[in-house]
Motif scaffolding. Sequence first.
Motif, PDB file in Angstrom:
ATOM      1  N   ASN A   1       0.868  -1.172   0.000  1.00 59.39           N
ATOM      2  CA  ASN A   1       0.000   0.000   0.000  1.00 59.39           C
ATOM      3  C   ASN A   1       0.911   1.229   0.000  1.00 59.39           C
ATOM      4  OD1 ASN A   1      -1.809   2.050   0.510  1.00 59.39           O
ATOM      5  ND2 ASN A   1      -2.980   0.889   2.013  1.00 59.39           N
TER       6      ASN A   1
ATOM      7  N   GLU B   1       0.608   4.378  -0.985  1.00 62.31           N
ATOM      8  CA  GLU B   1       0.117   5.659  -0.473  1.00 62.31           C
ATOM      9  C   GLU B   1       0.175   5.702   1.051  1.00 62.31           C
ATOM     10  OE1 GLU B   1      -0.484   8.583  -1.929  1.00 62.31           O
ATOM     11  OE2 GLU B   1       0.369   7.505  -3.637  1.00 62.31           O
ATOM     12  N   TYR B   2      -0.213   4.620   1.693  1.00 61.58           N
ATOM     13  CA  TYR B   2      -0.165   4.569   3.152  1.00 61.58           C
ATOM     14  C   TYR B   2       1.281   4.658   3.635  1.00 61.58           C
ATOM     15  CZ  TYR B   2      -1.800   3.522   7.824  1.00 61.58           C
ATOM     16  OH  TYR B   2      -2.098   3.597   9.163  1.00 61.58           O
TER      17      TYR B   2
ATOM     18  N   GLN C   1       2.543   8.232   3.334  1.00 64.62           N
ATOM     19  CA  GLN C   1       1.990   9.087   4.379  1.00 64.62           C
ATOM     20  C   GLN C   1       2.711   8.853   5.707  1.00 64.62           C
ATOM     21  OE1 GLN C   1      -2.199   8.261   4.483  1.00 64.62           O
ATOM     22  NE2 GLN C   1      -2.585   9.222   2.494  1.00 64.62           N
ATOM     23  N   ALA C   2       2.906   7.595   6.060  1.00 64.91           N
ATOM     24  CA  ALA C   2       3.590   7.274   7.315  1.00 64.91           C
ATOM     25  C   ALA C   2       5.037   7.764   7.281  1.00 64.91           C
ATOM     26  CB  ALA C   2       3.544   5.772   7.570  1.00 64.91           C
TER      27      ALA C   2
ATOM     28  N   ARG D   1       7.278  -1.865   9.001  1.00 67.20           N
ATOM     29  CA  ARG D   1       6.279  -1.853  10.071  1.00 67.20           C
ATOM     30  C   ARG D   1       6.865  -1.315  11.363  1.00 67.20           C
ATOM     31  NH1 ARG D   1       5.188  -7.589  10.087  1.00 67.20           N
ATOM     32  NH2 ARG D   1       4.165  -7.200  12.075  1.00 67.20           N
TER      33      ARG D   1
ATOM     34  N   TYR E   1       8.021   2.666  10.810  1.00 68.81           N
ATOM     35  CA  TYR E   1       6.958   3.653  10.628  1.00 68.81           C
ATOM     36  C   TYR E   1       5.702   3.357  11.438  1.00 68.81           C
ATOM     37  CZ  TYR E   1       9.888   5.328   6.834  1.00 68.81           C
ATOM     38  OH  TYR E   1      10.927   5.831   6.093  1.00 68.81           O
TER      39      TYR E   1
ATOM     40  N   ILE F   1       3.501   0.848  11.221  1.00 72.25           N
ATOM     41  CA  ILE F   1       2.392   0.466  10.345  1.00 72.25           C
ATOM     42  C   ILE F   1       2.029  -0.992  10.615  1.00 72.25           C
ATOM     43  CG2 ILE F   1       1.667   0.168   7.950  1.00 72.25           C
ATOM     44  CD1 ILE F   1       3.771   2.221   7.149  1.00 72.25           C
TER      45      ILE F   1
ATOM     46  N   ASP G   1      -2.425  -2.585   7.217  1.00 70.66           N
ATOM     47  CA  ASP G   1      -2.340  -1.286   6.552  1.00 70.66           C
ATOM     48  C   ASP G   1      -1.235  -1.257   5.507  1.00 70.66           C
ATOM     49  OD1 ASP G   1      -4.445  -0.149   7.968  1.00 70.66           O
ATOM     50  OD2 ASP G   1      -3.129   0.567   9.569  1.00 70.66           O
ATOM     51  N   LEU G   2      -0.162  -1.979   5.757  1.00 69.19           N
ATOM     52  CA  LEU G   2       0.979  -1.977   4.845  1.00 69.19           C
ATOM     53  C   LEU G   2       0.685  -2.711   3.540  1.00 69.19           C
ATOM     54  CD1 LEU G   2       3.955  -1.275   4.303  1.00 69.19           C
ATOM     55  CD2 LEU G   2       4.554  -3.437   5.427  1.00 69.19           C
TER      56      LEU G   2
ATOM     57  N   THR H   1      -2.068  -4.594   0.858  1.00 71.11           N
ATOM     58  CA  THR H   1      -3.457  -4.492   0.434  1.00 71.11           C
ATOM     59  C   THR H   1      -3.739  -5.487  -0.682  1.00 71.11           C
ATOM     60  OG1 THR H   1      -5.166  -2.993  -0.392  1.00 71.11           O
ATOM     61  CG2 THR H   1      -2.951  -2.642  -1.234  1.00 71.11           C
TER      62      THR H   1
END
Length: 72
Positions: free
Chosen positions: A4, A6-7, A10-11, A53, A56, A58, A62-63, A65
């Motif tokens: 993912n 984008e996630y 962001q992180a 993980r 960041y 995460i 979430d990491l 998808t």
Amino acid sequence: MRLNVEYLRQAAAQAGDDSAYNMARRLKVSQSTMSRLINGKCSPSAATQAKIRRTYGISLDDLMTTDIPSAA
């Protein structure tokens, strides 16, 4: 499953890493590996997933998808 991006971006930005270069340095992976991950050319290994993980904060859910990226 795929990364993912984008996630992750962001992180990373919240941690002050605004570029693939900074992310690679913090994660202690090569710039080429980080570039391939961000551009969807490969998936992170279990070890790299763990680094991301841990670094960041995460979760695995979430990491990674199962969403299929839309064609641009």
